[in-house]
Design an enzyme around this catalytic site. Structure first.
Site, PDB file in Angstrom:
ATOM      1  N   ARG A  37      54.791  27.076  45.519  1.00 45.19           N
ATOM      2  CA  ARG A  37      54.954  27.271  44.192  1.00 45.19           C
ATOM      3  C   ARG A  37      55.175  26.027  43.249  1.00 45.19           C
ATOM      4  O   ARG A  37      54.737  25.834  42.256  1.00 45.19           O
ATOM      5  CB  ARG A  37      55.995  28.386  43.736  1.00 45.19           C
ATOM      6  CG  ARG A  37      55.684  29.514  44.284  1.00 45.19           C
ATOM      7  CD  ARG A  37      56.350  30.791  43.796  1.00 45.19           C
ATOM      8  NE  ARG A  37      56.234  32.072  44.121  1.00 45.19           N
ATOM      9  CZ  ARG A  37      56.795  33.108  43.808  1.00 45.19           C
ATOM     10  NH1 ARG A  37      58.033  33.037  43.009  1.00 45.19           N
ATOM     11  NH2 ARG A  37      56.416  34.317  44.473  1.00 45.19           N
ATOM     12  N   HIS A  83      45.139  34.709  44.930  1.00 43.56           N
ATOM     13  CA  HIS A  83      46.570  34.613  44.295  1.00 43.56           C
ATOM     14  C   HIS A  83      47.127  35.608  44.069  1.00 43.56           C
ATOM     15  O   HIS A  83      47.174  36.309  43.124  1.00 43.56           O
ATOM     16  CB  HIS A  83      46.433  33.751  42.866  1.00 43.56           C
ATOM     17  CG  HIS A  83      48.003  32.787  42.857  1.00 43.56           C
ATOM     18  ND1 HIS A  83      48.534  32.017  43.738  1.00 43.56           N
ATOM     19  CD2 HIS A  83      48.655  32.959  41.862  1.00 43.56           C
ATOM     20  CE1 HIS A  83      49.684  31.696  42.954  1.00 43.56           C
ATOM     21  NE2 HIS A  83      49.887  32.511  41.881  1.00 43.56           N
ATOM     22  N   TYR A 127      40.206  37.905  25.221  1.00 40.19           N
ATOM     23  CA  TYR A 127      39.762  37.317  23.916  1.00 40.19           C
ATOM     24  C   TYR A 127      38.966  35.986  24.234  1.00 40.19           C
ATOM     25  O   TYR A 127      38.228  35.386  23.173  1.00 40.19           O
ATOM     26  CB  TYR A 127      40.580  37.268  22.663  1.00 40.19           C
ATOM     27  CG  TYR A 127      41.002  38.822  22.213  1.00 40.19           C
ATOM     28  CD1 TYR A 127      40.169  39.769  21.809  1.00 40.19           C
ATOM     29  CD2 TYR A 127      42.609  38.986  22.353  1.00 40.19           C
ATOM     30  CE1 TYR A 127      40.631  40.640  21.352  1.00 40.19           C
ATOM     31  CE2 TYR A 127      43.041  40.149  22.035  1.00 40.19           C
ATOM     32  CZ  TYR A 127      42.218  41.164  21.592  1.00 40.19           C
ATOM     33  OH  TYR A 127      42.512  42.363  21.022  1.00 40.19           O
TER      34      TYR A 127
END
Length: 737
Positions: A37, A83, A127
């Protein structure tokens, strides 16, 4: 179906000490956080989430020439296949890869609202659309040619790359930041052209020093520009050790408005500073009177940054105004450098500039060799098939006869011409039109070209020198594709101490500081003639009334032994009820205010504890720079009194909780910056009730029960040595103030 019996009792219970179990599990968690990470790989500069995003987009064929796809589609592909974490974290990582103010070389071409430098967040993933940029293609080039290792995905349904081929040093080009368990990383962005020049130097002279590399890479190159004002020695040390920092300032210019009027225009912001928050912070500085040189701030930005700063008056120098704001706001920031990365073996290491570049070059050489071996295998396979076709052309009539007449043409071809099964299958699958004379010439030319390519590839893989030359040639091509001028200017290191402090421009005006019993503080202009007219919140009343000037520092003594410092110019106006003192200082909830004084340079204070100890403290030594104040007394503070300088105080009077009083010379008290002090008065039980300092010529005063001041003409009868028990005080004496 076989049914297994459950394990015997206790079979699923591990008997081990709690300390061992916790440490083992926490270590596993820490390692997972560090490697999966927080820390980037030194070879491609990516954390797993960014690597998976780019690989998923590559698999979806979202190259620069293709049409963009919805980000929701990309996020779903990444989350479902590679992931196993939340979609929000994946989308945030994708958005950052597309922001030209966050990435020096954006890797995602975003279409739609992807946020801005004001701090506005991107639109929802449903969007926005995205595809790869040419820079991202350079990082992925060769990934389908066995250039890197692959490993199974989290559900073993597919494979993902361990590292990307990385056509340019992305770790340093785009930088990285992250917080792991027990470690962190912070790497600033750089200019790719400069980085590749440094790589070329290392290829020519591997023994080149960091000092020589810094001549080519003078410092970070942030996407938002700005001016780096860190000294070369500090930057060299950061690149040598992998740890340090660089001060980055906004770029500004003076705009002349005529008739001696001017204003500052900020055109570039420091990296990762949100413009809207900076404007709010500057406005707060003006409102709280913490920026005495700044008159107004407003934002006139459109596509370009244009932040207007107006001075308080035209007599101020522009450089002085900006230096004061650099100290007070995020117009100047310090970007930390902590080049903590995962090396090729996956081990966390802090690496310097040279080590990072060498690790990248080693990776590029390995990618080159693996791609060459992959190409060699395919060229050899093609040459093998072409050799079979060449035999066909030499014996075309016989081959046609075998195919037409024999029941097992494949076996006959293998036996007759010594072909392999692969060659025989290829010949039988060849169309008749490919046996034309023109095709024979094409095959001969292809055979010749592939033979030359094979020879070159084998020569390349067997020569380390040729490999490094090939790496150098590839880097030069990347340099031409990505070259761009430097955005961050490397300025001279600035010595801020050479400038006059902004406090010097605070107008000196008389004020009266008002502190209520509940801790609300304010400053009224001029002198308060009648304290009874002051208004407070319901249930509150006056505690301290201190005459001062706006240029003064206020000393606040607390019962926990600390003294706090507040600028008088930072107090709220006296028109309202003020603001809580605890918002201005970090005062413990259990602590009480003992006294409030205006600081007098060179003055002295008598500090006394309830236990009956005390000392003389120079006022200058009690000034605190932080909100947490300065610990002056070791014990519970009872009093913080100023020693009179005109006329000079020369005696101390104490009164215990047992009503006994003692007077002794002030000279018997030591002068010290902090500590417990010495015994003022001895008590069999109880402690000190009050203390005062007075001049022998005037004599002490004390307050009776009615609040009236009373003289004490026979005070010399109570004279004694410090630390004595004293004697019963005059009738009615309970306190001096």
């Amino acid at each position: 179906m076989t049914i297994h019996a459950p394990p015997p009792e206790g079979g699923r219970i591990i008997d081990e000490p709690m300390e061992t179990a916790l440490s083992r599990r926490y270590l596993a968690y820490a390692l997972s956080t560090i490697t999966n990470r927080a820390l980037p790989d030194v070879r491609d500069g990516f954390k797993p989430v960014h690597r998976r995003i780019l690989y998923a987009m590559h698999q979806m064929r979202l190259n620069p020439q293709a049409a963009a796809r919805k980000c929701a589609k990309v996020v779903g592909e990444v989350m479902g296949g590679y992931h196993p974490h939340g979609d929000a974290s994946i989308y945030e990582a994708l958005v950052r890869l597309a922001q030209d103010f966050a990435q020096r070389y954006p890797l995602v071409d975003g279409q739609g609202n992807f946020g801005n430098i004001d701090g506005d967040s991107a639109a929802a993933m449903r969007y926005t659309e995205c595809k790869l940029t040419p820079a991202a293609v350079l990082l992925l080039e060769g990934i389908d040619q066995d250039a890197v290792d692959f490993r199974p995905t989290y559900d073993d349904q597919d494979e993902e790359p361990v590292v990307l081929p990385a056509g340019f040093p992305n770790l340093l080009a785009n930088g990285s930041s992250g917080i792991a368990v027990g470690m962190a990383t912070s790497i600033p962005p750089h200019n790719v052209g400069e980085l590749i020049d440094a790589c070329q130097l290392l290829l020519e002279r591997p023994e080149a020093t960091t000092d020589e590399l810094v001549q080519l890479v003078p410092g970070p190159d942030f996407p938002t520009g700005g001016v780096a004002v860190e000294g070369r020695a500090a930057i060299l040390d950061a690149y040598e050790t992998g740890r340090g920092g660089v001060r980055l300032r906004a770029r500004w210019e003076t705009e002349d408005l005529g008739r001696g009027v001017w204003r500052i225009v900020v055109t570039e912001m420091p990296y990762q500073v949100q413009k809207s928050r900076l404007i709010e912070a500057l406005a707060d500085l003006i409102e709280q009177k913490k920026a005495p040189l700044l008159g107004d701030v407003r934002d006139e930005s459109a596509e370009d940054i244009r932040l207007i700063l107006e001075p308080k008056n035209r007599t101020i120098e522009p450089e002085m105004l900006m230096e004061s704001l650099f100290k007070l706001s995020d117009l100047e920031v310090r970007f930390p450098i902590n080049m903590n990365v995962l090396d090729a073996d996956g081990t966390p290491r802090v690496m310097g500039l040279k080590a990072c570049l060498k690790a990248f070059l080693d990776h590029r050489r390995e990618v080159l060799n693996r791609r060459s071996q992959w190409r060699i295998a395919r060229v050899e396979k093609r040459l093998h098939l072409l050799e079979g076709l060449r035999i066909v052309f030499l014996n075309l009539d016989e081959v046609i006869r075998i195919v037409r007449e024999e029941e097992q043409p494949k076996a006959v071809l293998i036996a007759r011409f010594g072909l392999t099964e692969v060659q025989a299958d290829f010949i039988l699958d060849t169309r008749l039109r490919q046996l034309a004379r023109l095709e024979e010439m094409t095959i001969e030319n292809e055979f010749k070209e592939l033979s030359e390519e094979l020879a070159n590839l084998k020569a390349l893989t067997s020569s380390e020198g040729k490999q490094w030359k090939a790496v150098s040639k590839e880097l030069e091509a990347v340099r031409k594709a990505l070259i761009s001028p430097r955005r961050t200017t490397m300025g001279e290191a600035v010595d801020a101490s050479a400038f006059v402090a902004p406090e010097a421009f605070i107008p000196r005006e008389a004020i009266t500081v008002i502190l209520s019993e509940r801790g609300w503080i304010r400053a009224a202009k001029g002198k308060v003639e009648d304290p009874s007219e002051l208004k407070f919140k319901e249930g509150d009343k006056l505690a301290y009334l201190v005459p001062a000037y706006t240029t003064d520092k206020l000393l606040v003594g607390a019962s926990d032994g600390r003294i706090f410092t507040i600028g008088a110019d930072k107090l709220a106006s006296g028109r309202g009820h003020g603001e809580p003192l605890r918002l201005m200082i970090d005062l413990d909830e259990k602590a009480e205010i003992i006294n409030l004084l205006a600081h007098q340079p060179g003055g002295k204070l008598l500090i006394a504890s309830k236990a009956g100890y005390g000392f003389i403290a120079p006022e200058d030594d009690t000034l605190a720079q932080k909100r947490g104040g300065k610990q002056v007394l070791n014990g519970e503070m009872l009093a913080m009194l100023r020693v009179p300088t005109s006329p000079m105080g020369d005696h101390v009077a104490t009164i215990g909780e047992n009503i006994k009083t003692l007077i002794f010379p002030l000279a018997e008290l030591p002068e010290m910056g902090r500590g417990k002090g010495v015994k003022l008065q001895s008590f069999k039980q109880g402690g000190l009730a009050d203390v005062t300092v007075f001049n022998a010529e005037q004599g002490p005063e004390w307050a009776d029960g009615g609040g009236r001041r009373r003289n004490w003409p026979d005070w010399k009868d109570w004279l004694g040595k410090r630390a004595g028990a004293g004697r019963q005080g005059p009738r009615g004496l309970r306190k001096f103030r």
